[in-house]
Design a protein around this motif. Structure first.
Motif, PDB file in Angstrom:
ATOM      1  N   ILE A  15      -5.258   8.145   2.969  1.00  0.00           N
ATOM      2  CA  ILE A  15      -5.239   6.776   2.583  1.00  0.00           C
ATOM      3  C   ILE A  15      -6.366   5.873   2.951  1.00  0.00           C
ATOM      4  CG2 ILE A  15      -3.732   4.770   3.497  1.00  0.00           C
ATOM      5  CD1 ILE A  15      -1.236   6.688   3.915  1.00  0.00           C
ATOM      6  N   SER A  17      -8.730   6.240   0.353  1.00  0.00           N
ATOM      7  CA  SER A  17      -8.271   5.547  -0.940  1.00  0.00           C
ATOM      8  C   SER A  17      -8.660   4.038  -0.674  1.00  0.00           C
ATOM      9  CB  SER A  17      -6.812   5.783  -1.248  1.00  0.00           C
ATOM     10  OG  SER A  17      -6.130   4.851  -0.252  1.00  0.00           O
ATOM     11  N   SER A  54      -5.915  -3.605   0.391  1.00  0.00           N
ATOM     12  CA  SER A  54      -5.209  -2.528   0.152  1.00  0.00           C
ATOM     13  C   SER A  54      -3.897  -2.983   0.655  1.00  0.00           C
ATOM     14  CB  SER A  54      -5.685  -0.995   0.795  1.00  0.00           C
ATOM     15  OG  SER A  54      -4.671  -0.170   0.508  1.00  0.00           O
ATOM     16  N   LYS A  76       0.136  -0.725   0.596  1.00  0.00           N
ATOM     17  CA  LYS A  76       0.591   0.443  -0.149  1.00  0.00           C
ATOM     18  C   LYS A  76       2.042   0.576   0.549  1.00  0.00           C
ATOM     19  CE  LYS A  76      -3.503   2.791  -0.696  1.00  0.00           C
ATOM     20  NZ  LYS A  76      -3.460   2.895  -2.051  1.00  0.00           N
ATOM     21  N   SER A 120       0.727   2.057  -4.412  1.00  0.00           N
ATOM     22  CA  SER A 120      -0.109   0.909  -4.206  1.00  0.00           C
ATOM     23  C   SER A 120       0.456  -0.245  -4.971  1.00  0.00           C
ATOM     24  CB  SER A 120      -1.505   1.158  -4.993  1.00  0.00           C
ATOM     25  OG  SER A 120      -2.457   0.016  -4.848  1.00  0.00           O
ATOM     26  N   HIS A 121       0.364  -1.482  -4.303  1.00  0.00           N
ATOM     27  CA  HIS A 121       0.707  -2.956  -4.807  1.00  0.00           C
ATOM     28  C   HIS A 121      -0.013  -3.574  -4.857  1.00  0.00           C
ATOM     29  CE1 HIS A 121       4.937  -0.780  -4.525  1.00  0.00           C
ATOM     30  NE2 HIS A 121       4.387  -0.605  -3.182  1.00  0.00           N
ATOM     31  N   LEU A 122      -1.476  -3.388  -4.712  1.00  0.00           N
ATOM     32  CA  LEU A 122      -2.572  -4.745  -4.684  1.00  0.00           C
ATOM     33  C   LEU A 122      -2.421  -5.404  -5.762  1.00  0.00           C
ATOM     34  CD1 LEU A 122      -4.747  -5.678  -2.934  1.00  0.00           C
ATOM     35  CD2 LEU A 122      -6.253  -4.160  -3.923  1.00  0.00           C
TER      36      LEU A 122
END
Length: 282
Positions: free
Chosen positions: A12, A15, A164, A166, A188-190
């Motif tokens: 994570i 990422s 970031s 998530k 992921s929701h960025l």
């Protein structure tokens, strides 16, 4: 369990740098020399949630197949006080017989301050990354969440850009005989995060269908043993890698803040929030 958690956190954390900067790549484009000692990729976290850095000697082999310790010393030094924090090592195995060394710490650090991340070999040669940490990141608030639909709303405040966001689920597929092994699903929701000029942010998620897709068409039902949201902020100098290809990212002086080495070690503030109480696997 600690090794599993560190491996998960490392993936994570990496990422956060777009799973890039060579952190998940075993390709090392440099040959061993006296000027470049280590490759270092990862993040140092104000709150100690995500502080994991991959540190590997720059050597002659394309892939490292040796799991034995290389006796590197890895530590973080507070520039203003001289206080030093030693990072603990953790061996991580990729597919096959390829190994990398990750170094981690859970220390809380001084926000809006500078540190030196140092890796030193047995001969006293070192690579150093200067790191400027962001402000502390307040814990987000769970405004609402439906465990059945895996949908909800999270709100919060940040003095620095959110880099970031998530949701992470520990999911257990169900079958006629009982339960299959747990699987981790990270979403992921960025791109869906709503931010405002006053530093506030809002996130709405609806993850049931995405979890199902991640598990695959053969899984008809499942239970969720852990639900988490992960929020990370960083300073305005967070690197933009969107226009670079993988090879460019791993080359020295393209994206690099490591003196005497290659790579990028970023300063962040991270939070991990349990959405619902965790439960034991079946």
């Amino acid at each position: 369990k600690m090794v599993t958690r560190l491996g998960s956190l490392f993936l994570i954390c990496i990422s956060l740098l777009l799973i890039v900067m060579g952190c998940e790549q075993t390709f090392e484009p440099l040959q061993k020399n006296d000027e470049l000692v280590f490759s270092m990729y990862g993040v140092v976290d104000v709150h100690g949630e995500f502080s994991v850095v991959r540190v590997m000697p720059i050597g002659d082999e394309l892939l490292n197949t040796n799991p034995e310790p290389n006796n590197s010393q890895v530590f973080l030094t507070h520039n203003s006080t001289g206080e030093r924090f030693t990072y603990q090592d953790s061996l991580y195995k990729f597919g096959g017989d390829t190994y990398v060394w990750n170094y981690f710490s859970i220390e809380n650090l001084a926000a809006n301050d500078s540190y030196r991340f140092v890796a030193e070999d047995m001969e006293g040669r070192s690579s150093v990354a200067q790191i400027n940490l962001p402000s502390e990141l307040p814990l987000p608030t769970i405004e609402e969440y439906s465990a059945g639909f895996e949908s909800g709303v999270f709100i919060g405040q940040s003095e620095d850009p959110i880099v970031s966001v998530k949701t992470r689920y520990l999911v257990q597929p169900l079958n006629e005989l009982g339960c299959d092994p747990e699987m981790e699903v990270v979403i992921s929701h960025l791109d869906r995060l709503i931010t405002r000029a006053d530093g506030s942010y809002r996130l709405e998620v609806n993850n049931r269908s995405e979890i199902s897709r991640a598990l695959g068409p053969s899984v008809e039902s499942f239970r969720i043993n852990r639900r988490e949201v992960l929020i990370v902020s960083s300073r305005e100098d967070w690197p933009d890698l969107s226009e670079l290809i993988d090879l460019e990212i791993t080359l020295p002086d393209v994206i690099n803040n490591v003196e005497g080495g290659v790579g990028y070690v970023a300063g962040v503030a991270g939070r991990i929030i349990q959405i619902t109480p965790p439960q034991e696997p079946c």
